[in-house]
Design a protein around this motif. Sequence first.
Motif, PDB file in Angstrom:
ATOM      1  N   ALA A 124       0.816  -1.212   0.000  1.00 50.19           N
ATOM      2  CA  ALA A 124       0.000   0.000   0.000  1.00 50.19           C
ATOM      3  C   ALA A 124       0.853   1.268   0.000  1.00 50.19           C
ATOM      4  O   ALA A 124       0.342   2.358  -0.215  1.00 50.19           O
ATOM      5  CB  ALA A 124      -0.936   0.012   1.202  1.00 50.19           C
ATOM      6  N   ASP A 125       2.148   1.103   0.228  1.00 61.82           N
ATOM      7  CA  ASP A 125       3.105   2.203   0.196  1.00 61.82           C
ATOM      8  C   ASP A 125       3.933   2.038  -1.071  1.00 61.82           C
ATOM      9  O   ASP A 125       4.771   1.140  -1.160  1.00 61.82           O
ATOM     10  CB  ASP A 125       3.992   2.148   1.448  1.00 61.82           C
ATOM     11  CG  ASP A 125       5.014   3.269   1.514  1.00 61.82           C
ATOM     12  OD1 ASP A 125       5.468   3.752   0.458  1.00 61.82           O
ATOM     13  OD2 ASP A 125       5.394   3.649   2.637  1.00 61.82           O
ATOM     14  N   ILE A 126       3.707   2.886  -2.074  1.00 64.25           N
ATOM     15  CA  ILE A 126       4.345   2.716  -3.378  1.00 64.25           C
ATOM     16  C   ILE A 126       5.862   2.649  -3.254  1.00 64.25           C
ATOM     17  O   ILE A 126       6.509   1.741  -3.812  1.00 64.25           O
ATOM     18  CB  ILE A 126       3.940   3.862  -4.334  1.00 64.25           C
ATOM     19  CG1 ILE A 126       2.449   3.776  -4.661  1.00 64.25           C
ATOM     20  CG2 ILE A 126       4.764   3.804  -5.621  1.00 64.25           C
ATOM     21  CD1 ILE A 126       1.927   4.938  -5.490  1.00 64.25           C
ATOM     22  N   ASP A 127       6.463   3.586  -2.523  1.00 63.81           N
ATOM     23  CA  ASP A 127       7.920   3.605  -2.420  1.00 63.81           C
ATOM     24  C   ASP A 127       8.454   2.342  -1.749  1.00 63.81           C
ATOM     25  O   ASP A 127       9.530   1.846  -2.093  1.00 63.81           O
ATOM     26  CB  ASP A 127       8.382   4.840  -1.640  1.00 63.81           C
ATOM     27  CG  ASP A 127       8.185   6.126  -2.423  1.00 63.81           C
ATOM     28  OD1 ASP A 127       8.107   6.061  -3.667  1.00 63.81           O
ATOM     29  OD2 ASP A 127       8.094   7.197  -1.792  1.00 63.81           O
ATOM     30  N   SER A 128       7.687   1.793  -0.800  1.00 59.33           N
ATOM     31  CA  SER A 128       8.116   0.594  -0.079  1.00 59.33           C
ATOM     32  C   SER A 128       8.191  -0.624  -0.995  1.00 59.33           C
ATOM     33  O   SER A 128       9.207  -1.331  -1.035  1.00 59.33           O
ATOM     34  CB  SER A 128       7.151   0.323   1.080  1.00 59.33           C
ATOM     35  OG  SER A 128       7.460  -0.890   1.730  1.00 59.33           O
ATOM     36  N   ILE A 129       7.147  -0.879  -1.775  1.00 54.85           N
ATOM     37  CA  ILE A 129       7.151  -2.066  -2.618  1.00 54.85           C
ATOM     38  C   ILE A 129       8.066  -1.891  -3.825  1.00 54.85           C
ATOM     39  O   ILE A 129       8.707  -2.839  -4.284  1.00 54.85           O
ATOM     40  CB  ILE A 129       5.714  -2.459  -3.046  1.00 54.85           C
ATOM     41  CG1 ILE A 129       5.717  -3.789  -3.801  1.00 54.85           C
ATOM     42  CG2 ILE A 129       5.066  -1.369  -3.851  1.00 54.85           C
ATOM     43  CD1 ILE A 129       6.270  -4.969  -3.023  1.00 54.85           C
ATOM     44  N   VAL A 143       6.557 -12.763 -11.641  1.00 58.54           N
ATOM     45  CA  VAL A 143       6.223 -11.850 -10.539  1.00 58.54           C
ATOM     46  C   VAL A 143       4.742 -12.034 -10.228  1.00 58.54           C
ATOM     47  O   VAL A 143       3.897 -11.868 -11.117  1.00 58.54           O
ATOM     48  CB  VAL A 143       6.505 -10.383 -10.911  1.00 58.54           C
ATOM     49  CG1 VAL A 143       6.016  -9.452  -9.806  1.00 58.54           C
ATOM     50  CG2 VAL A 143       7.988 -10.165 -11.159  1.00 58.54           C
ATOM     51  N   ILE A 144       4.427 -12.387  -8.984  1.00 52.51           N
ATOM     52  CA  ILE A 144       3.039 -12.625  -8.581  1.00 52.51           C
ATOM     53  C   ILE A 144       2.603 -11.551  -7.592  1.00 52.51           C
ATOM     54  O   ILE A 144       3.077 -11.505  -6.454  1.00 52.51           O
ATOM     55  CB  ILE A 144       2.866 -14.024  -7.956  1.00 52.51           C
ATOM     56  CG1 ILE A 144       3.346 -15.113  -8.924  1.00 52.51           C
ATOM     57  CG2 ILE A 144       1.401 -14.255  -7.580  1.00 52.51           C
ATOM     58  CD1 ILE A 144       3.271 -16.518  -8.367  1.00 52.51           C
ATOM     59  N   ALA A 145       1.708 -10.682  -8.035  1.00 54.12           N
ATOM     60  CA  ALA A 145       1.144  -9.640  -7.168  1.00 54.12           C
ATOM     61  C   ALA A 145      -0.053 -10.242  -6.439  1.00 54.12           C
ATOM     62  O   ALA A 145      -1.183 -10.192  -6.916  1.00 54.12           O
ATOM     63  CB  ALA A 145       0.745  -8.423  -7.987  1.00 54.12           C
ATOM     64  N   ASN A 146       0.229 -10.818  -5.300  1.00 55.25           N
ATOM     65  CA  ASN A 146      -0.778 -11.575  -4.564  1.00 55.25           C
ATOM     66  C   ASN A 146      -1.338 -10.812  -3.363  1.00 55.25           C
ATOM     67  O   ASN A 146      -2.486 -11.033  -2.975  1.00 55.25           O
ATOM     68  CB  ASN A 146      -0.164 -12.891  -4.078  1.00 55.25           C
ATOM     69  CG  ASN A 146      -0.957 -13.537  -2.970  1.00 55.25           C
ATOM     70  OD1 ASN A 146      -2.032 -14.098  -3.199  1.00 55.25           O
ATOM     71  ND2 ASN A 146      -0.455 -13.450  -1.742  1.00 55.25           N
ATOM     72  N   ALA A 147      -0.560  -9.918  -2.776  1.00 55.16           N
ATOM     73  CA  ALA A 147      -0.984  -9.251  -1.546  1.00 55.16           C
ATOM     74  C   ALA A 147      -2.303  -8.509  -1.750  1.00 55.16           C
ATOM     75  O   ALA A 147      -2.503  -7.830  -2.756  1.00 55.16           O
ATOM     76  CB  ALA A 147       0.090  -8.268  -1.083  1.00 55.16           C
ATOM     77  N   ASN A 195      -4.915  -3.308  -3.131  1.00 53.08           N
ATOM     78  CA  ASN A 195      -5.276  -4.290  -4.158  1.00 53.08           C
ATOM     79  C   ASN A 195      -5.034  -3.805  -5.581  1.00 53.08           C
ATOM     80  O   ASN A 195      -4.885  -4.629  -6.485  1.00 53.08           O
ATOM     81  CB  ASN A 195      -6.752  -4.676  -4.009  1.00 53.08           C
ATOM     82  CG  ASN A 195      -7.045  -5.383  -2.701  1.00 53.08           C
ATOM     83  OD1 ASN A 195      -6.157  -5.580  -1.878  1.00 53.08           O
ATOM     84  ND2 ASN A 195      -8.294  -5.750  -2.485  1.00 53.08           N
ATOM     85  N   ASN A 196      -5.010  -2.500  -5.788  1.00 56.09           N
ATOM     86  CA  ASN A 196      -4.888  -1.968  -7.155  1.00 56.09           C
ATOM     87  C   ASN A 196      -3.582  -1.222  -7.388  1.00 56.09           C
ATOM     88  O   ASN A 196      -2.759  -1.640  -8.193  1.00 56.09           O
ATOM     89  CB  ASN A 196      -6.082  -1.081  -7.480  1.00 56.09           C
ATOM     90  CG  ASN A 196      -7.395  -1.835  -7.342  1.00 56.09           C
ATOM     91  OD1 ASN A 196      -8.266  -1.429  -6.578  1.00 56.09           O
ATOM     92  ND2 ASN A 196      -7.564  -2.936  -8.044  1.00 56.09           N
ATOM     93  N   VAL A 197      -3.386  -0.120  -6.659  1.00 51.28           N
ATOM     94  CA  VAL A 197      -2.137   0.619  -6.825  1.00 51.28           C
ATOM     95  C   VAL A 197      -0.952  -0.258  -6.406  1.00 51.28           C
ATOM     96  O   VAL A 197       0.095  -0.264  -7.049  1.00 51.28           O
ATOM     97  CB  VAL A 197      -2.164   1.929  -6.019  1.00 51.28           C
ATOM     98  CG1 VAL A 197      -0.857   2.697  -6.208  1.00 51.28           C
ATOM     99  CG2 VAL A 197      -3.345   2.796  -6.435  1.00 51.28           C
ATOM    100  N   GLY A 198      -1.142  -1.036  -5.340  1.00 59.40           N
ATOM    101  CA  GLY A 198      -0.079  -1.927  -4.883  1.00 59.40           C
ATOM    102  C   GLY A 198       0.283  -2.978  -5.909  1.00 59.40           C
ATOM    103  O   GLY A 198       1.459  -3.353  -6.050  1.00 59.40           O
ATOM    104  N   SER A 213     -12.409  -3.578  -6.318  1.00 54.47           N
ATOM    105  CA  SER A 213     -10.952  -3.645  -6.484  1.00 54.47           C
ATOM    106  C   SER A 213     -10.543  -4.841  -7.329  1.00 54.47           C
ATOM    107  O   SER A 213      -9.613  -4.744  -8.147  1.00 54.47           O
ATOM    108  CB  SER A 213     -10.257  -3.683  -5.116  1.00 54.47           C
ATOM    109  OG  SER A 213     -10.436  -4.937  -4.476  1.00 54.47           O
ATOM    110  N   LYS A 214     -11.216  -5.969  -7.156  1.00 51.90           N
ATOM    111  CA  LYS A 214     -10.840  -7.153  -7.925  1.00 51.90           C
ATOM    112  C   LYS A 214     -11.341  -7.068  -9.376  1.00 51.90           C
ATOM    113  O   LYS A 214     -10.703  -7.600 -10.293  1.00 51.90           O
ATOM    114  CB  LYS A 214     -11.368  -8.410  -7.241  1.00 51.90           C
ATOM    115  CG  LYS A 214     -10.657  -8.711  -5.922  1.00 51.90           C
ATOM    116  CD  LYS A 214      -9.143  -8.819  -6.100  1.00 51.90           C
ATOM    117  CE  LYS A 214      -8.431  -9.199  -4.809  1.00 51.90           C
ATOM    118  NZ  LYS A 214      -6.971  -9.348  -4.984  1.00 51.90           N
TER     119      LYS A 214
END
Length: 258
Positions: free
Chosen positions: A62-67, A84-88, A112-115, A156-157
């Motif tokens: 949820a934190d763009i810079d973090s991921i 690469v699996i965006a599962n979170a 779920n989306n930006v992340g 979101s999904k």
Amino acid sequence: MAGPLVFITGASSGIGQALARRYHQAGWRLALAARRTGEIQAWAAQQGLDSASYAVYGADVADIDSIVAAGRRCLDEQGVPDVVIANAGISIGVDTACREDLDVIARTYATNNVGLAATFHPFLAAMTARRSGTLVGIASVAGIRGLPGHGAYCASKAAVISYCECLRGELRPASVKVVTISPGYVDTPLTRQNRYGMPFRLPAEVFADRAFRAIERGSSYRVIPWQMGVVAKLLRMLPNALYDRLLAGRPRKHRQGQ
């Protein structure tokens, strides 16, 4: 270690952890990202994973810079992933009449989306230059038709499904695949809190095996289990008036704090 590399978010529990186990069993190296890194380390020790076969990256999607930073660390330390699996993701019931639930909606979209987009971002240039790789978005059958009380999650999904479809077209010229996996009900700590029936519910390990095979085949879109795909298509075909009556009185997902 030699061997292909998979980067998985939300790897500390549930579907993410089951996918990590399945990929490890297949001989893949693991890049595992989550907020709760201690739980990943404990799981890796329990599984007896060789320290050279995996790396753990602390990140909040949820934190763009973090991921994005976690993805760049993976590139520096382990190389360009093959998958690469965006599962979170998060799933919390909402009531738009409640002010605090607007914050829940914002947090759901951020995760779920930006992340999901931020998870893919660090790897796009390298995969495009290499002209290979697979990006996997974990959507949900709940994204096919809206459910009362599930507004944030369903919306979101649905956005994950549409976003991955857009990305698939964008990356096709670069030979980078985009796979959308829409789980039905999977037995995880998240779904065990639900207070309604969950037909065709799968153990997480069974889901992970089927998802692994779908990703290996490069399927553009797959509902797991397939029976939920049939149910979802039938529900999509129902007239709104009939669908609304069918769901009247259905128990709703727990809201935050319930």
